[in-house]
Write a protein that holds these residues in place. Structure first.
Motif, PDB file in Angstrom:
ATOM      1  N   GLY A 168      45.619  31.290  47.351  1.00 35.64           N
ATOM      2  CA  GLY A 168      46.086  31.954  46.120  1.00 35.64           C
ATOM      3  C   GLY A 168      44.911  32.462  45.302  1.00 35.64           C
ATOM      4  O   GLY A 168      44.921  33.590  44.797  1.00 35.64           O
ATOM      5  N   LEU A 169      43.886  31.628  45.195  1.00 38.63           N
ATOM      6  CA  LEU A 169      42.699  31.996  44.416  1.00 38.63           C
ATOM      7  C   LEU A 169      41.990  33.213  45.037  1.00 38.63           C
ATOM      8  O   LEU A 169      41.544  34.104  44.316  1.00 38.63           O
ATOM      9  CB  LEU A 169      41.737  30.797  44.350  1.00 38.63           C
ATOM     10  CG  LEU A 169      40.522  30.966  43.452  1.00 38.63           C
ATOM     11  CD1 LEU A 169      40.912  30.982  41.985  1.00 38.63           C
ATOM     12  CD2 LEU A 169      39.515  29.850  43.688  1.00 38.63           C
ATOM     13  N   SER A 170      41.934  33.225  46.361  1.00 37.74           N
ATOM     14  CA  SER A 170      41.281  34.353  47.050  1.00 37.74           C
ATOM     15  C   SER A 170      42.033  35.652  46.784  1.00 37.74           C
ATOM     16  O   SER A 170      41.417  36.701  46.541  1.00 37.74           O
ATOM     17  CB  SER A 170      41.234  34.106  48.555  1.00 37.74           C
ATOM     18  OG  SER A 170      40.622  32.902  48.816  1.00 37.74           O
ATOM     19  N   LEU A 171      43.369  35.569  46.818  1.00 31.42           N
ATOM     20  CA  LEU A 171      44.168  36.778  46.542  1.00 31.42           C
ATOM     21  C   LEU A 171      43.971  37.241  45.098  1.00 31.42           C
ATOM     22  O   LEU A 171      43.880  38.429  44.825  1.00 31.42           O
ATOM     23  CB  LEU A 171      45.650  36.507  46.809  1.00 31.42           C
ATOM     24  CG  LEU A 171      46.058  36.352  48.283  1.00 31.42           C
ATOM     25  CD1 LEU A 171      47.557  36.162  48.396  1.00 31.42           C
ATOM     26  CD2 LEU A 171      45.645  37.578  49.100  1.00 31.42           C
ATOM     27  N   LEU A 172      43.882  36.243  44.190  1.00 34.69           N
ATOM     28  CA  LEU A 172      43.654  36.568  42.781  1.00 34.69           C
ATOM     29  C   LEU A 172      42.312  37.294  42.621  1.00 34.69           C
ATOM     30  O   LEU A 172      42.210  38.306  41.911  1.00 34.69           O
ATOM     31  CB  LEU A 172      43.651  35.275  41.949  1.00 34.69           C
ATOM     32  CG  LEU A 172      43.353  35.426  40.464  1.00 34.69           C
ATOM     33  CD1 LEU A 172      44.523  36.045  39.735  1.00 34.69           C
ATOM     34  CD2 LEU A 172      43.027  34.077  39.840  1.00 34.69           C
ATOM     35  N   MET A 173      41.297  36.781  43.323  1.00 31.01           N
ATOM     36  CA  MET A 173      39.965  37.400  43.234  1.00 31.01           C
ATOM     37  C   MET A 173      39.984  38.801  43.831  1.00 31.01           C
ATOM     38  O   MET A 173      39.330  39.715  43.303  1.00 31.01           O
ATOM     39  CB  MET A 173      38.933  36.524  43.965  1.00 31.01           C
ATOM     40  CG  MET A 173      38.649  35.242  43.221  1.00 31.01           C
ATOM     41  SD  MET A 173      37.704  34.078  44.188  1.00 31.01           S
ATOM     42  CE  MET A 173      36.052  34.467  43.662  1.00 31.01           C
ATOM     43  N   ALA A 174      40.740  38.960  44.923  1.00 36.19           N
ATOM     44  CA  ALA A 174      40.855  40.293  45.535  1.00 36.19           C
ATOM     45  C   ALA A 174      41.515  41.255  44.547  1.00 36.19           C
ATOM     46  O   ALA A 174      41.061  42.402  44.378  1.00 36.19           O
ATOM     47  CB  ALA A 174      41.665  40.215  46.822  1.00 36.19           C
ATOM     48  N   GLY A 175      42.560  40.777  43.863  1.00 33.78           N
ATOM     49  CA  GLY A 175      43.259  41.586  42.857  1.00 33.78           C
ATOM     50  C   GLY A 175      42.321  41.980  41.724  1.00 33.78           C
ATOM     51  O   GLY A 175      42.283  43.148  41.293  1.00 33.78           O
ATOM     52  N   GLN A 176      41.553  41.000  41.263  1.00 32.24           N
ATOM     53  CA  GLN A 176      40.610  41.281  40.171  1.00 32.24           C
ATOM     54  C   GLN A 176      39.549  42.286  40.614  1.00 32.24           C
ATOM     55  O   GLN A 176      39.136  43.153  39.825  1.00 32.24           O
ATOM     56  CB  GLN A 176      39.932  39.981  39.731  1.00 32.24           C
ATOM     57  CG  GLN A 176      40.858  39.102  38.894  1.00 32.24           C
ATOM     58  CD  GLN A 176      40.287  37.716  38.657  1.00 32.24           C
ATOM     59  OE1 GLN A 176      39.325  37.312  39.299  1.00 32.24           O
ATOM     60  NE2 GLN A 176      40.893  36.993  37.739  1.00 32.24           N
ATOM     61  N   ALA A 177      39.117  42.158  41.880  1.00 28.18           N
ATOM     62  CA  ALA A 177      38.102  43.090  42.398  1.00 28.18           C
ATOM     63  C   ALA A 177      38.670  44.510  42.478  1.00 28.18           C
ATOM     64  O   ALA A 177      37.976  45.476  42.129  1.00 28.18           O
ATOM     65  CB  ALA A 177      37.630  42.625  43.764  1.00 28.18           C
ATOM     66  N   ILE A 178      39.960  44.634  42.879  1.00 29.86           N
ATOM     67  CA  ILE A 178      40.573  45.971  42.956  1.00 29.86           C
ATOM     68  C   ILE A 178      40.670  46.574  41.551  1.00 29.86           C
ATOM     69  O   ILE A 178      40.308  47.728  41.322  1.00 29.86           O
ATOM     70  CB  ILE A 178      41.966  45.890  43.630  1.00 29.86           C
ATOM     71  CG1 ILE A 178      41.806  45.536  45.110  1.00 29.86           C
ATOM     72  CG2 ILE A 178      42.725  47.210  43.492  1.00 29.86           C
ATOM     73  CD1 ILE A 178      43.087  45.176  45.821  1.00 29.86           C
ATOM     74  N   LEU A 179      41.120  45.740  40.610  1.00 28.15           N
ATOM     75  CA  LEU A 179      41.232  46.227  39.222  1.00 28.15           C
ATOM     76  C   LEU A 179      39.857  46.619  38.683  1.00 28.15           C
ATOM     77  O   LEU A 179      39.711  47.621  37.998  1.00 28.15           O
ATOM     78  CB  LEU A 179      41.863  45.142  38.341  1.00 28.15           C
ATOM     79  CG  LEU A 179      43.367  44.941  38.509  1.00 28.15           C
ATOM     80  CD1 LEU A 179      43.835  43.746  37.702  1.00 28.15           C
ATOM     81  CD2 LEU A 179      44.129  46.184  38.064  1.00 28.15           C
TER      82      LEU A 179
END
Lengths: 139, 399
Positions: A50-61
């Motif tokens: 979950g944390l990795s996906l959150l970080m991926a989302g933040q990186a895209i944003l």
């Protein structure tokens, strides 16, 4: 140019977070038992996924919203610290150091989180990361 | 312009070229540091194994050689158990030249409460044991009372905690220092605790090859030979005097491990040499190309009054800065791979593996850094010499 550098760093973070997310579902997945049961390491794996996906989302944003890139770098750095603390410290892993969660998942996540933390910290301190704000102030 | 700041400014002006040089040196220091740490860890593991064995001869049941090998339990932490009659202990003690002998009982397939892990439980007699006891004393534990266990470093339980084995709560009385062997994943208890654990397992309907009522079995007998006696002859005497048992000289076991270690070390050192050679050649070519590319820049500096020595110094400083940062990057990356994944490396190599002490690691890092910087200096020396020898007037006329 400086904005380009932060974009490259953000892309690296995006790639690493996706590797972490994919890895936690494949080559870094925690211990699987013969009877189908799972221990606390399973939940550590889920939390890290979950944390990795959150970080991926933040990186895209962060890639698309250049103005707030510096804040995103800070968020990702905090996430990386959480990622290092999660396996073993906040969520207990299996008893033996020879088990998959201890020998592959934990060190793998640590390496990826340390790299992402390093990139985000570099990005945070790069002058280009706050360029968006400066531009906003000038207009 | 301050000439002292020129190397740094040159590097900043060409980030692509600087990055390439840094990465090239990083590969060199990565291979030197990573490879040396692995080889040193294997050597330290072998030393630890020799020290930990503490016995000259080990007597194991004949089946231990064909089923789960005793060597696998010792080196790889494979969970296994084999038994022979306790009578062999008495028979061993009767052999001339035997100074002392201590028995151990192995118990396999016990499952701890967490993650259904199989733990190798080793029962020892604290009164007669001379193999584990010195290590227990070193770890600061005050002996093994009933339901006390001492755990190897790879067992994730700390001193004072409770380890549940078959619903039996065992108090962790000590944690042994790492040995780099399979025994790091074992749990040690006295014979009385072992009996209780066996009873608990039987109550759960899990049968073992040895029952709690059966007190006349042992798994291994560790033998210390008296000084002045030939270990080989004592070994043969024990072999002939015991029943359904094999006497193994610990030296032969260590020789086996040592030859495997030597083979792996050679491969790793060969790889380091190959990578270093290629890296050095690439660095040499890179500096030669850079020198050719910057001929006019240096000719201009010569015309402006720079001496040949100053130009040589400029190239050397640039090489030093690139190699130093590359060295740090390479060592950092190697640390990220070698230390967190040490258990995985140990399991893959199936050999004793013990990371060197921090002081040793510091020296290895210093050596790797020195080697990277030295190779940078050496590979840039030709470029520096060639640039300093060129005629500035001719170069500027050529345009």
């Amino acid at each position: 140019m400086k904005n380009k550098k932060t974009a490259v760093l953000m892309s690296m973070i995006l790639i690493l977070s996706l590797v972490a997310a994919f890895g936690l579902r494949s080559f870094m997945a925690p211990c699987i038992h013969e009877d189908g049961s799972f221990g606390s390491c399973h939940w550590a794996g889920e939390a890290l996924f979950g944390l990795s996906l959150l970080m991926a989302g933040q990186a895209i944003l962060g890639l698309f919203l250049a103005r707030g890139r510096r804040e995103f770098f800070l968020c990702i750095f905090c996430d990386a610290i959480l990622g290092v603390c999660l396996p073993g410290l906040l969520i207990r892993l299996c008893t033996m150091a020879t088990m998959r969660c201890q020998s592959i998942m934990k060190p793998g996540v640590w390496v990826l989180m340390i790299l992402m933390g390093g990139f985000s910290l570099t990005g945070f301190f790069l002058p280009g990361s706050s360029q968006g704000k400066e531009r906003k102030g000038k207009t | 312009m301050n000439l002292k700041k020129l190397p740094l400014l040159n590097l900043k002006r060409n980030p692509g070229r600087t990055l390439a040089l840094v990465l090239l040196t990083a590969v060199l220091s990565f291979s030197i540091f990573g490879g040396t740490v692995v080889v040193s860890s294997l050597r330290r593991g072998l030393g630890s194994l020799t020290e930990r064995l503490g016995a000259d001869i080990i007597v194991v049941p004949s089946q231990a050689q064909s089923k789960v090998s005793f060597q696998d339990i010792f080196l790889q932490g494979t969970v296994g158990a084999f038994y022979m009659s306790r009578e062999n202990l008495t028979r061993t003690l009767e052999v001339e030249g035997v100074e002392k002998a201590a028995a151990q009982v192995f118990l396999a397939s016990l499952k701890a409460d967490c993650c259904s892990i199989r733990i190798q439980v080793i029962g020892i007699d604290p009164e007669t044991d001379f193999v584990i006891r010195p290590w227990l004393e070193k770890s600061g534990s005050r002996g093994l009372k009933d339901m006390d266990v001492v755990v190897g470093t790879k067992v994730g339980a700390e001193v004072g905690e409770t380890l549940r084995i078959y619903e039996e709560r065992c108090h962790v009385a000590g944690k042994l220092a790492p040995t780099g062997t399979g025994l790091d994943s074992a749990v040690y208890c006295n014979m009385s605790t072992m009996k209780k654990l066996l009873s608990a397992a039987e109550a759960k309907g899990i049968s073992h090859k040895v029952s709690s009522d059966d007190e006349d079995v042992v798994s291994a007998i560790y033998v210390k030979v008296k000084e002045g006696y030939d270990i080989g002859k004592v070994n043969s005497a024990i072999q002939g005097h015991t029943r359904k048992a094999s006497a193994i000289r610990t030296r032969s076991m260590i020789t086996d491990v040592s030859s495997s270690l030597l083979a792996i070390s050679r491969v790793i050192l060969g790889l380091i040499g190959a990578i270093w050679g290629m890296g050095f050649l690439l660095l040499f070519l890179a500096f030669a190309m850079i020198a050719r590319e910057r001929q006019q820049e240096f000719a201009l500096l010569r015309v402006l009054g720079s001496t040949k020595k100053a130009l040589k110094g400029l190239i050397r400083k640039e090489a030093f800065l690139c190699c130093l940062s590359g060295g740090f990057v390479g060592i950092g990356l190697a640390c990220l791979l070698v230390f967190p994944f040490q258990t995985l490396i140990e399991m893959s190599l199936s050999l004793p593996y013990l990371i060197p002490e921090p002081s040793g690691l510091f020296l290895i890092a210093l050596g790797a850094l020195g080697a990277s910087v030295a190779s940078g200096f050496a590979s840039s020396a030709f470029a520096a010499w060639r640039l300093s020898q060129a005629d500035p007037g001719r170069l500027l006329r050529q345009g």
